[in-house]
Design a protein around this motif. Sequence first.
Motif, short mmCIF file in Angstrom:
data_model
loop_
_atom_site.label_atom_id
_atom_site.label_comp_id
_atom_site.label_asym_id
_atom_site.label_seq_id
_atom_site.Cartn_x
_atom_site.Cartn_y
_atom_site.Cartn_z
N PRO A 53 -2.43 51.30 -6.74
CA PRO A 53 -3.68 50.61 -7.05
C PRO A 53 -4.33 51.04 -8.35
N GLU A 54 -3.95 52.21 -8.86
CA GLU A 54 -4.49 52.63 -10.15
C GLU A 54 -3.96 51.77 -11.30
N THR A 55 -2.88 51.04 -11.04
CA THR A 55 -2.32 50.11 -12.02
C THR A 55 -2.40 48.70 -11.44
N PRO A 56 -3.43 47.94 -11.77
CA PRO A 56 -3.61 46.62 -11.16
C PRO A 56 -2.42 45.70 -11.41
N LEU A 57 -2.16 44.85 -10.44
CA LEU A 57 -1.10 43.86 -10.59
C LEU A 57 -1.51 42.81 -11.61
N PRO A 58 -0.55 42.16 -12.25
CA PRO A 58 -0.89 41.06 -13.16
C PRO A 58 -1.47 39.89 -12.38
N SER A 59 -2.18 39.01 -13.05
CA SER A 59 -2.76 37.85 -12.37
C SER A 59 -1.71 36.80 -12.06
N THR A 60 -0.63 36.79 -12.83
CA THR A 60 0.48 35.88 -12.56
C THR A 60 1.80 36.63 -12.68
N TYR A 61 2.81 36.13 -11.98
CA TYR A 61 4.12 36.77 -12.00
C TYR A 61 5.16 35.71 -11.69
N LEU A 62 6.08 35.49 -12.62
CA LEU A 62 7.15 34.51 -12.46
C LEU A 62 6.61 33.14 -12.06
N GLY A 63 5.46 32.80 -12.63
CA GLY A 63 4.86 31.50 -12.37
C GLY A 63 3.96 31.45 -11.16
N MET A 64 3.91 32.52 -10.37
CA MET A 64 3.07 32.58 -9.18
C MET A 64 1.73 33.23 -9.52
N ARG A 65 0.64 32.78 -8.88
CA ARG A 65 -0.65 33.42 -9.06
C ARG A 65 -0.80 34.49 -7.98
N LEU A 66 -1.21 35.69 -8.39
CA LEU A 66 -1.33 36.81 -7.46
C LEU A 66 -2.79 37.13 -7.17
N VAL A 67 -3.06 37.47 -5.93
CA VAL A 67 -4.37 37.99 -5.53
C VAL A 67 -4.12 39.35 -4.88
N GLU A 68 -4.64 40.39 -5.49
CA GLU A 68 -4.46 41.75 -4.98
C GLU A 68 -5.66 42.12 -4.12
N LEU A 69 -5.40 42.52 -2.88
CA LEU A 69 -6.45 42.91 -1.95
C LEU A 69 -6.07 44.23 -1.30
N PRO A 70 -7.06 45.03 -0.87
CA PRO A 70 -6.77 46.33 -0.27
C PRO A 70 -6.35 46.20 1.18
N SER A 71 -6.01 47.34 1.78
CA SER A 71 -5.65 47.39 3.19
C SER A 71 -5.96 48.78 3.72
N VAL A 72 -6.02 48.89 5.03
CA VAL A 72 -6.21 50.19 5.68
C VAL A 72 -4.87 50.91 5.68
N LYS A 73 -4.84 52.14 5.20
CA LYS A 73 -3.58 52.88 5.10
C LYS A 73 -3.25 53.52 6.44
N ASN A 74 -2.76 52.70 7.33
CA ASN A 74 -2.40 53.13 8.68
C ASN A 74 -1.24 52.26 9.13
N ARG A 75 -0.23 52.87 9.76
CA ARG A 75 0.97 52.12 10.12
C ARG A 75 0.64 50.89 10.96
N SER A 76 -0.28 51.02 11.89
CA SER A 76 -0.59 49.92 12.80
C SER A 76 -1.53 48.90 12.20
N LEU A 77 -2.35 49.31 11.22
CA LEU A 77 -3.41 48.45 10.73
C LEU A 77 -3.21 47.93 9.32
#
Length: 389
Positions: A53-77
């Motif tokens: 996460p310290e290096t944000p993803l690009p807004s586009t990749y191979l023609g696709m638009r990307l939306v980067e969102l966080p998550s809970v760092k837990n195997r189940s969640l």
Amino acid sequence: MTAVNPDRLRIAMIGTRGVPARYGGFETAIEEVGRRLADRGHQVLVYCRNPEPETPLPSTYLGMRLVELPSVKNRSLETLSHTALSVVHLLRRTHPDAAFVFNAANSPFLPALRAARVPVATHVDGLEWRRGKWGPTGKRYYRAAEALAVRYSDALIADAQGIADYYTDEFNAPTDLISYGAPRITADTSRLSELDLTPKSFHLVVARFEVENHVDVIVEGYVRSGATLPLVVVGSAPYADEYTARIQSLADDRVRLLGGLWDQELLDALYAGALVYYHGHSVGGTNPSLLRAIGAGAAVDAFDVSFNREVLGEAGRYWTSPDDVAALVTSAESDVEAQDARGGESRERAALYDWDEVASGYEALARRLALEGPTRHRPSGRRTGKMSL
């Protein structure tokens, strides 16, 4: 609402780590399918989790638009929390013509998409409730999630005939059978010298250390054999200390445990250079590691389950026990030329798994969803009491 343009669909892909593909079959599928759909003129939106996460993803990749969102760092969640945020973002910001949700575990969020009249297909993956890493609560959750996917999806995607048969038998639910593609790999086997290996001088396993992947059975069988060539084991798994310890306890000095290996070129060299690749996966449908192995021309001995037979056919040899593995190891070392011939048969099987055709399958399904809209009558999600696998 904007009228649907079947040649320029707005397609959302939800429920995975996203792209660039660094991990797993879902991510590879999204990258390979999404880039092709974008090349064909469609607007492809991919929801992503960023491992760095310290290096944000690009807004586009191979023609696709990307939306980067966080998550809970837990195997189940981790997956569920990210999918929840993705669905909220999708419904607030855009209304796609069709959505692909990957993993039946994400099915609790399907009613929200359905309420917003977003046509959705769920890629149900394999039989997650059979995985050894889940306890009783996890298994019950995955069983319930399958039923929700059947009830609230406008279509179900199965990547193997065995999975399609399971949903037919268990739920009387139809599926769209769309497999994965197999890469065509020409590897630089000179890189094997980095591991003190030479082509056709070793046996190979590549798998996460999970019970249903049978790495322990392969290692035990190999050790029982009189093999003179080493067994190279690539893989590890978080939360699997006990199983890892079992594998280590079974190994002798002929077994080389490399741990995780993230250098794809070197991994491809291992596939291409192995005398035999042993594939123990048993619950996940069509497996990308197996497709990569046959794309590299590896001779394969696989755990005897319908998914693996579907991919390999008569190009494969099959086992279920350590004694079976021991006999196959001995047989392979006694006839190296036969393993080379089987590698050629593997490449022939790989030609049956083409990413362009896979992308066309997703495109046709997206068009159907977009033009027909949400399905009014879906199967109930109640189980029939039959079991196909």
